[in-house]
Design an enzyme around this catalytic site. Sequence first.
Site, PDB file in Angstrom:
ATOM      1  N   GLU A   9     -10.109  31.428 -47.156  1.00 52.35           N
ATOM      2  CA  GLU A   9      -8.924  31.399 -48.022  1.00 52.35           C
ATOM      3  C   GLU A   9      -8.832  32.605 -48.945  1.00 52.35           C
ATOM      4  O   GLU A   9      -7.791  32.831 -49.572  1.00 52.35           O
ATOM      5  CB  GLU A   9      -8.918  30.107 -48.845  1.00 52.35           C
ATOM      6  CG  GLU A   9      -8.639  28.877 -47.989  1.00 52.35           C
ATOM      7  CD  GLU A   9      -8.659  27.584 -48.782  1.00 52.35           C
ATOM      8  OE1 GLU A   9      -9.217  27.578 -49.894  1.00 52.35           O
ATOM      9  OE2 GLU A   9      -8.118  26.581 -48.290  1.00 52.35           O
ATOM     10  N   GLU A  26     -29.016  22.893 -37.290  1.00 50.55           N
ATOM     11  CA  GLU A  26     -29.502  23.177 -38.642  1.00 50.55           C
ATOM     12  C   GLU A  26     -31.018  23.178 -38.743  1.00 50.55           C
ATOM     13  O   GLU A  26     -31.572  23.459 -39.813  1.00 50.55           O
ATOM     14  CB  GLU A  26     -28.941  22.150 -39.628  1.00 50.55           C
ATOM     15  CG  GLU A  26     -29.450  20.738 -39.417  1.00 50.55           C
ATOM     16  CD  GLU A  26     -28.879  19.776 -40.434  1.00 50.55           C
ATOM     17  OE1 GLU A  26     -29.682  19.165 -41.161  1.00 50.55           O
ATOM     18  OE2 GLU A  26     -27.644  19.632 -40.514  1.00 50.55           O
TER      19      GLU A  26
END
EC number: 4.2.1.126
Length: 268
Positions: free
Chosen positions: A79, A110
């Site tokens: 953004e 992960e």
Amino acid sequence: MQKITESPSHYRHLEKMETRELLESMNKEDQSVPLAVAKTIPVITNLVEIIAAKMQEGGRLFYLGAGTSGRLGVLDASECPPTYGVPPNWVIGLIAGGDHALRNSVEHAEDDPMQGWNDLMEYKIDENDVVVGIAASGTTPYVIGALEEARKRNIVTGCITCNTGSPLAAAADHPIEVVVGPEFVTGSTRMKSGTAQKLVLNMISTAVMIRLGRVKDNRMVDMKLANNKLVDRGTKMVMQELDISYEAAQQLLEKHGSVRKAVEAGRD
């Protein structure tokens, strides 16, 4: 370590609650999140000032996480270009498992303590950059390993976690520990913990961009004019700043491509 994020919910037998009671209880829990974030502002302040100074010298900000935490980091990074008109390589979000993991669960992505560092190395990371690891639990190997390797190379590190005394905090120069307590649904860290992480990420990126001069007064003067709504918003900003008609402001904006440049041209 005792994970507060895994502690039993304060609420029992959720399946027996009426819908309104469920929603009111969740909302009550959510109200505690900004108060927990407020306690971490001194650490966030120090980290923001370092990031801004590094970026003024050409450095970059990296977010690194897995699952919900990784997605929130990628979201915040993505953004920045449209909101502040900055290049896409100024703020970079990385998620364990790559872009595929944005929409899908990638098993064991992960769990590799070196993969996070390997992902950072693809960007030729160096001492000018800052890495912020994001993990509600504070125990994600992908994130911890990356921060440990970064610190070995004198790269500034920060983290956002919702547990105290975590391995992730120990691996970070600037640990932001937002302790929001047990989740409404036990262990569901996309709830309060995710909200806390989103708030902190908003604070970091917004404050950094303001420090870098990407906001004038309270306005996004460098935002990308990517749709009609934003063109209209930008036109009104130019109109108000220069005290001219909507049509004249729109012509300036279309000619110069940004609110900042349109205002500067209108004052010449």
